[in-house]
Write a protein that holds these residues in place. Structure first.
Motif, short mmCIF file in Angstrom:
data_model
loop_
_atom_site.label_atom_id
_atom_site.label_comp_id
_atom_site.label_asym_id
_atom_site.label_seq_id
_atom_site.Cartn_x
_atom_site.Cartn_y
_atom_site.Cartn_z
N ARG A 71 46.93 35.51 22.92
CA ARG A 71 46.82 35.20 24.34
C ARG A 71 46.63 36.46 25.18
N ALA A 72 47.41 37.47 24.88
CA ALA A 72 47.29 38.73 25.63
C ALA A 72 45.92 39.36 25.40
N VAL A 73 45.45 39.31 24.14
CA VAL A 73 44.13 39.87 23.83
C VAL A 73 43.04 39.10 24.55
N MET A 74 43.18 37.76 24.59
CA MET A 74 42.18 36.95 25.28
C MET A 74 42.08 37.34 26.75
N LEU A 78 38.72 38.99 28.41
CA LEU A 78 38.00 38.36 29.51
C LEU A 78 37.89 39.30 30.72
N ALA A 79 38.96 40.04 31.00
CA ALA A 79 38.91 41.00 32.11
C ALA A 79 37.87 42.07 31.83
N LEU A 80 37.81 42.52 30.58
CA LEU A 80 36.82 43.54 30.21
C LEU A 80 35.40 43.00 30.30
N ALA A 90 32.13 35.20 32.08
CA ALA A 90 32.55 35.00 30.70
C ALA A 90 33.75 34.06 30.70
N ALA A 91 33.89 33.30 29.62
CA ALA A 91 34.99 32.33 29.54
C ALA A 91 35.29 32.02 28.08
N LYS A 248 31.90 47.43 22.87
CA LYS A 248 33.11 47.52 23.69
C LYS A 248 34.24 46.66 23.13
N MET A 249 33.92 45.49 22.57
CA MET A 249 34.95 44.64 21.98
C MET A 249 35.59 45.32 20.77
N ALA A 250 34.77 45.99 19.97
CA ALA A 250 35.29 46.68 18.79
C ALA A 250 36.17 47.85 19.20
#
Length: 403
Positions: A71-74, A78-80, A90-91, A248-250
Motif C-alpha cells: 500500500r505504501a509503495v502504491m 502514484l505520486a511519482l 496515472a491510477a 524511474k520505477m526501478a
C-alpha cells in the motif's frame, strides 16, 4: 447469337460442364460465408474500447522481501508517476478492457434476487481512474478522494457509490433514469448508488455477450505484493514516457520487479490475435478457391478450343467474325457459370444455416450472394478471355486442311 447451338455443344461435354459448374457452386458458397465471417472478425477487432488507447500503457509491480508494504509503495509510485513530465494521469487498475482477465459479477435491483438483472465487470480505481482510462463521463460525477476505500484482498464488494457504462445503465433501468438509483452488487445490504455514467467501456473479455457492461468501483486495492498501474500520457509521447517510467520505477524501489510495459494498442493486438489469424486464413482460402476456379475455367476453355479448331475454322470460312467466335466462348462460359451459381446460391444459404445451428453464427445477409454472382460472373469472363481470343484468331483456312 442463338443459345441452342451452345447448349447442344455443352450437352456433348457434360462431365466437364458439371465439374466446372460444381466448382463454381462450391466457390460461391464458401467465399460468401468466409467473407461474412471475415467481416464479423474485422468488426470485432475494430470495436472501440472506450479508452484513450493511443496514449495509454500499463505495467505491473511485484514486491518481494520481508517488510514490503504494497500500500505504501502504491501511494509513492502514484505520486511519482503523476509528477513525471508528459504524464496526464496515472491510477491503479485491477484490469483493463481486452486484457482477458478481471472480476465480474451480477448486479441486482432487489436483495437476494434469484437471477441478477445484469452482469458486469468491476474496474477498481481511485479518483484518477476515469481520467486515466480516458473514458467520457456523460452524466453525473467522478469519485471524490474521500470516497476511495482502502480494502484488503478478498473483501466483499460493497461500495456506497459506483459509476457504470451507458449500456449497463440502460440494461438496469431501461427508462433512462439510472443516475441516482441504487443497486445491489451483493445479495444483501448495503446498496450502491450510481453517481455517474460513462459513454463506453469494454469488459476485459472480447467474446463477452455484454461487452459494454462495466462498473467502476472506488477501491484502492493492491493484490498481495502485486499492483497494476495504468498510465495516460500526452498525445504522441507514450513510447518516450514508457522508457522513462520503467527507469524511474526501478530506481524508486529495488525491492520489486517491474513487469513488461505494454501499450493498450499491444493489448488490443494480443486480444484479437485469434480473430486476426482466422481472417488471414480465410482470406488465403478465398484467394486459393478463386484461383483454382479461374484455372479450371481456363483449362476447360483451352481444351475445348483445341478440340474445336476445325469447327471454328469452318465457322470463320462461312463468314463468322472474330468477335462472333469470342462472343460464342464467353456466352458458353456465362451459361456454365450461371448454372453453377444457381446451385451455389442454395449452398451458400444452406451453409449459413448450418453455421447458425452449430456455432450460433448470425445469418448470412441476403446481399452477399448477389454480389458473389456478379464477382464470379466477372471472374469467369476474365478467365475465359485468353482461350476465347486464341480461338478468335483461328484462320478460315484451318477448315480446308486434312486431318
Amino acid at each position: 447469337m442463338e443459345i441452342r447451338p451452345i447448349l447442344s455443344a455443352l450437352m456433348r461435354s457434360k462431365v466437364s460442364m458439371i465439374l466446372i459448374g460444381l466448382q463454381v457452386a462450391l466457390t460461391l458458397a464458401i467465399v460468401c460465408n468466409a467473407l461474412f465471417i471475415i467481416g464479423q472478425r474485422l468488426d470485432l477487432m475494430n470495436r472501440p474500447s472506450g479508452m484513450n488507447e493511443a496514449d495509454t500503457f500499463l505495467f505491473g509491480s511485484s514486491g518481494f522481501g520481508q517488510g514490503y508494504d504494497a500500500r505504501a509503495v502504491m501511494k509513492s509510485d502514484l505520486a511519482l508517476l503523476r509528477q513525471i513530465p508528459g504524464i496526464v494521469d496515472a491510477a491503479p487498475a485491477n484490469s483493463v478492457p481486452m486484457s482477458g482477465g478481471g472480476w465480474s459479477s451480477g448486479i441486482s435491483l432487489q436483495p437476494r434476487q434469484k437471477t441478477s438483472t445484469a452482469d458486469s465487470t468491476f474496474y477498481m480505481v481511485d479518483d484518477h481512474g476515469l481520467n486515466t482510462f480516458g473514458v467520457k463521463l456523460i452524466a453525473g460525477r467522478n469519485f471524490t478522494p474521500a470516497e476511495i476505500e482502502d480494502h484488503d484482498q478478498g473483501a466483499r464488494v460493497q461500495p456506497p457509490v459506483i459509476i457504470v457504462t451507458k449500456a449497463l445503465a440502460d440494461k438496469l433501468f431501461p427508462n433512462g433514469d439510472a443516475l441516482g438509483k441504487q443497486v445491489y452488487l451483493d445479495e444483501d445490504e448495503p446498496r450502491s448508488t450510481i453517481i455517474g455514467i460513462v459513454e463506453k467501456t469494454q469488459e476485459p473479455w472480447t467474446d463477452s455477450a455484454d461487452i459494454e457492461h462495466a462498473t467502476f468501483i472506488p477501491y484502492f486495492l493492491p493484490y498481495g505484493n502485486y499492483t497494476r498501474y495504468l498510465v495516460r500520457t500526452e498525445p504522441g509521447r507514450r513510447d518516450e514516457i514508457m522508457k522513462t517510467v520503467e527507469q524511474k520505477m526501478a530506481e524508486a524501489n529495488p525491492s520489486r520487479i517491474i513487469g513488461k510495459l505494454r501499450s493498450m494498442e499491444q493489448v488490443r493486438h494480443e486480444a484479437y490475435a485469434n480473430d486476426r489469424a482466422m481472417a488471414i486464413i480465410l482470406g488465403a482460402v478465398i484467394l486459393a478457391l478463386l484461383a483454382v476456379t479461374a484455372l479450371g475455367i481456363v483449362g476447360m476453355a483451352s481444351f475445348w478450343v483445341a478440340q474445336r479448331t476445325r469447327q471454328i475454322g469452318t465457322r470463320r470460312a462461312l463468314g463468322a467474325t472474330r468477335f462472333d467466335i469470342l462472343r460464342y466462348f464467353q456466352t458458353e462460359n456465362f451459361i456454365i457459370t450461371t448454372m453453377g451459381l444457381v446451385v451455389g446460391g442454395i449452398l451458400s444459404y444452406a451453409l449459413s444455416l448450418w453455421l447458425m445451428q452449430q456455432y450460433q453464427s448470425p445469418r448470412l445477409p441476403w446481399y452477399y450472394v448477389p454480389i458473389g454472382f456478379l464477382c464470379l460472373w466477372a471472374l469467369g469472363q476474365v478467365a475465359v478471355l485468353g482461350p476465347a481470343l486464341r480461338a478468335s484468331r483461328v484462320p478460315p483456312a484451318v477448315a480446308t486442311r486434312n486431318v
